[in-house]
Design a protein around this motif. Structure first.
Motif, short mmCIF file in Angstrom:
data_model
loop_
_atom_site.label_atom_id
_atom_site.label_comp_id
_atom_site.label_asym_id
_atom_site.label_seq_id
_atom_site.Cartn_x
_atom_site.Cartn_y
_atom_site.Cartn_z
N ASN A 78 -2.46 13.67 12.49
CA ASN A 78 -1.31 14.35 11.88
C ASN A 78 -0.04 14.17 12.69
N GLN A 79 -0.18 14.04 13.99
CA GLN A 79 0.99 13.79 14.81
C GLN A 79 1.61 12.44 14.45
N ALA A 80 0.77 11.43 14.25
CA ALA A 80 1.27 10.11 13.86
C ALA A 80 1.96 10.17 12.50
N ARG A 81 1.32 10.80 11.54
CA ARG A 81 1.91 10.86 10.19
C ARG A 81 3.23 11.62 10.17
N ASN A 82 3.32 12.65 10.98
CA ASN A 82 4.54 13.45 11.01
C ASN A 82 5.74 12.68 11.56
N LEU A 83 5.49 11.65 12.35
CA LEU A 83 6.60 10.83 12.83
C LEU A 83 7.25 10.06 11.69
N ALA A 84 6.48 9.79 10.64
CA ALA A 84 7.00 9.00 9.51
C ALA A 84 7.59 9.86 8.40
N ILE A 85 7.02 11.02 8.15
CA ILE A 85 7.40 11.83 6.97
C ILE A 85 8.90 12.09 6.87
N PRO A 86 9.59 12.49 7.95
CA PRO A 86 11.03 12.77 7.81
C PRO A 86 11.86 11.55 7.43
N GLN A 87 11.30 10.36 7.56
CA GLN A 87 12.05 9.14 7.26
C GLN A 87 11.80 8.60 5.85
N ILE A 88 10.98 9.32 5.09
CA ILE A 88 10.64 8.86 3.74
C ILE A 88 11.80 9.16 2.78
N LYS A 89 12.25 8.16 2.05
CA LYS A 89 13.33 8.32 1.07
C LYS A 89 12.85 8.13 -0.36
N THR A 90 11.61 7.71 -0.53
CA THR A 90 11.09 7.38 -1.85
C THR A 90 10.42 8.59 -2.52
N GLU A 91 10.18 8.46 -3.81
CA GLU A 91 9.55 9.53 -4.59
C GLU A 91 8.14 9.86 -4.10
N TYR A 92 7.42 8.82 -3.72
CA TYR A 92 6.05 8.99 -3.24
C TYR A 92 5.92 8.40 -1.84
N PRO A 117 11.85 0.38 -4.67
CA PRO A 117 10.52 0.93 -4.40
C PRO A 117 10.46 2.42 -4.66
N ARG A 118 9.36 2.86 -5.25
CA ARG A 118 9.13 4.29 -5.47
C ARG A 118 8.16 4.86 -4.44
N VAL A 119 7.55 3.97 -3.65
CA VAL A 119 6.50 4.37 -2.71
C VAL A 119 6.79 3.82 -1.32
N THR A 120 6.58 4.67 -0.32
CA THR A 120 6.57 4.22 1.07
C THR A 120 5.15 4.35 1.59
N ILE A 121 4.57 3.24 2.02
CA ILE A 121 3.23 3.25 2.60
C ILE A 121 3.35 3.56 4.09
N VAL A 122 2.58 4.54 4.53
CA VAL A 122 2.56 4.94 5.94
C VAL A 122 1.18 4.60 6.51
N ILE A 123 1.14 3.66 7.44
CA ILE A 123 -0.12 3.26 8.09
C ILE A 123 -0.16 3.85 9.49
N SER A 124 -1.29 4.41 9.86
CA SER A 124 -1.45 4.95 11.21
C SER A 124 -2.88 4.72 11.68
N PRO A 125 -3.11 4.70 12.99
CA PRO A 125 -4.45 4.46 13.51
C PRO A 125 -5.38 5.63 13.19
#
Length: 357
Positions: free
Chosen positions: A72-86, A4-12
């Motif tokens: 933004n607080q929700a999204r920031n919980l995911a960003i450090p765990q992203i390993k993909t290009e997008y 995968p080149r993309v990690t989808i981040v879903i948040s409320p």
């Protein structure tokens, strides 16, 4: 299968009741390989159980917080765990269309864009009415008579509220200045240059802040209308939806976000851009929740007096919800009680029901 080149981040975004439709839409209409992180901020037990079951069966990562989260607080919980290009931010009240992700990645690959947004529609009828087809957002300086300079925001949405069929021939891939977090593809490396998302934006202007931050470090933004998604607003259905919705669009969170935006970008506070938004505090609660609720009551339709009383009562509830959250969670999304009290000290604007029609 390719990596995968993309990690989808879903948040409320503002409610939880559309969670299943949103997740099923993504899995039904996404053929290209992807990873997925779901950030669950305080959803009620049935939704929490559904997400745990789906995370186990589909193999995605679930991040659970017991408190409601600012976007933004929700999204920031995911960003450090992203390993993909997008990575791709998408709200939990969005439906996607076939090939939506492929076309976003193709646009980013071909243009080198840092951010790509789809044609974002709005409404229960999918892909029918435009909410966003790219837009303009930047700061400009205007000389004043006293020799000082006013710093102002220029913001413009392309084709907002226009039927897709009416402007279809005018929709084409183009560079723009802002996207919205309803759905946007982001080149992951941009966060090494701008840092994490600013959690000082509790409910509004976070997309403008992010896009201007990207532009400030030389990043580019594009809109790709061959990719189409639809944001589906609905009346909150249960107490968990209502309490989160009222907090998300509370006067306190909106005011705090606007003041943070003005201070961070050194903007002229008395500009009409801010005056308009201060005047519209509570607009989303009243139009998306309160007015539809009043109109469902006996004699509620077009009853200005009843709507006035409902507005006054809702402000009391809104203040209570905001202070309750501040009491329960001592973190940077909490606002001091004296600040909350000062925001709710006057109800002048809320008496003007007709001005909100």
């Amino acid at each position: 299968m390719s990596q995968p080149r993309v990690t989808i981040v879903i948040s409320p975004r503002e409610r939880f009741s559309f969670t299943q439709q949103n997740l099923e839409s993504i899995y039904d209409h996404t053929q290209t390989p992807f990873e997925l992180i779901y950030v669950d901020g305080g959803s009620p037990a049935p939704i929490q159980h559904y997400l745990q079951t789906q995370a186990h069966s589909k193999g995605f990562k679930l991040i659970r917080s017991e408190q409601y989260l600012a976007p933004n607080q929700a999204r920031n919980l995911a960003i450090p765990q992203i390993k993909t290009e997008y990575l791709l931010f998408v709200d939990n009240d969005v439906l996607v269309s076939p090939a939506w992700l492929d076309r976003l990645v193709q646009c980013a690959d071909e243009t080198g864009a840092s951010v790509v947004c789809p044609l974002t529609c709005i409404g229960k009828t999918v892909n029918d009415t435009i909410h966003l087809a790219g837009g303009e957002a930047h700061i400009y300086e205007e000389p004043l008579e006293d020799g000082s300079v006013a710093r102002k925001v220029h913001e413009k949405h392309y084709f907002v509220n226009r039927p897709v069929a009416e402007v279809k021939d005018q929709l084409h891939r183009q560079q723009c200045e802002f996207a919205e977090f309803h759905c946007m593809l982001v080149r992951t490396e941009i966060f090494a240059r701008i840092g994490l998302l600013d959690e000082g934006f509790l409910s509004t202007r976070e997309h403008i802040d992010f896009c201007m931050s990207v532009a400030n470090v030389g990043g580019t933004l594009y809109c790709e209308p061959d990719s189409v998604v639809t944001y589906v607003p609905e009346l909150p259905l249960n107490w968990a939806d209502v309490s989160f919705f009222l907090l998300r669009w509370s006067d306190a969170w909106e005011m705090s976000s606007l003041e943070h935006f003005q201070t961070k970008w050194n903007l002229t506070q008395k500009d009409k851009y801010f005056k308009k938004r201060y005047k519209r505090l509570g607009h989303r609660r009243h139009h998306a929740f309160l007015r539809p609720l009043v109109r469902q009551m006996p004699f509620g339709k077009d009853n200005a007096w009843l709507e006035q009383q409902a507005i006054k009562l809702e402000r009391v509830v809104n203040r209570w919800i905001t202070k309750r959250y501040a009491n329960k969670y001592s973190n940077q999304t909490s606002i001091p009680h004296d600040v909350i009290d000062s925001i709710y000290a006057t109800d002048t604007e809320y008496e003007l029901v007709k001005a909100r029609r």
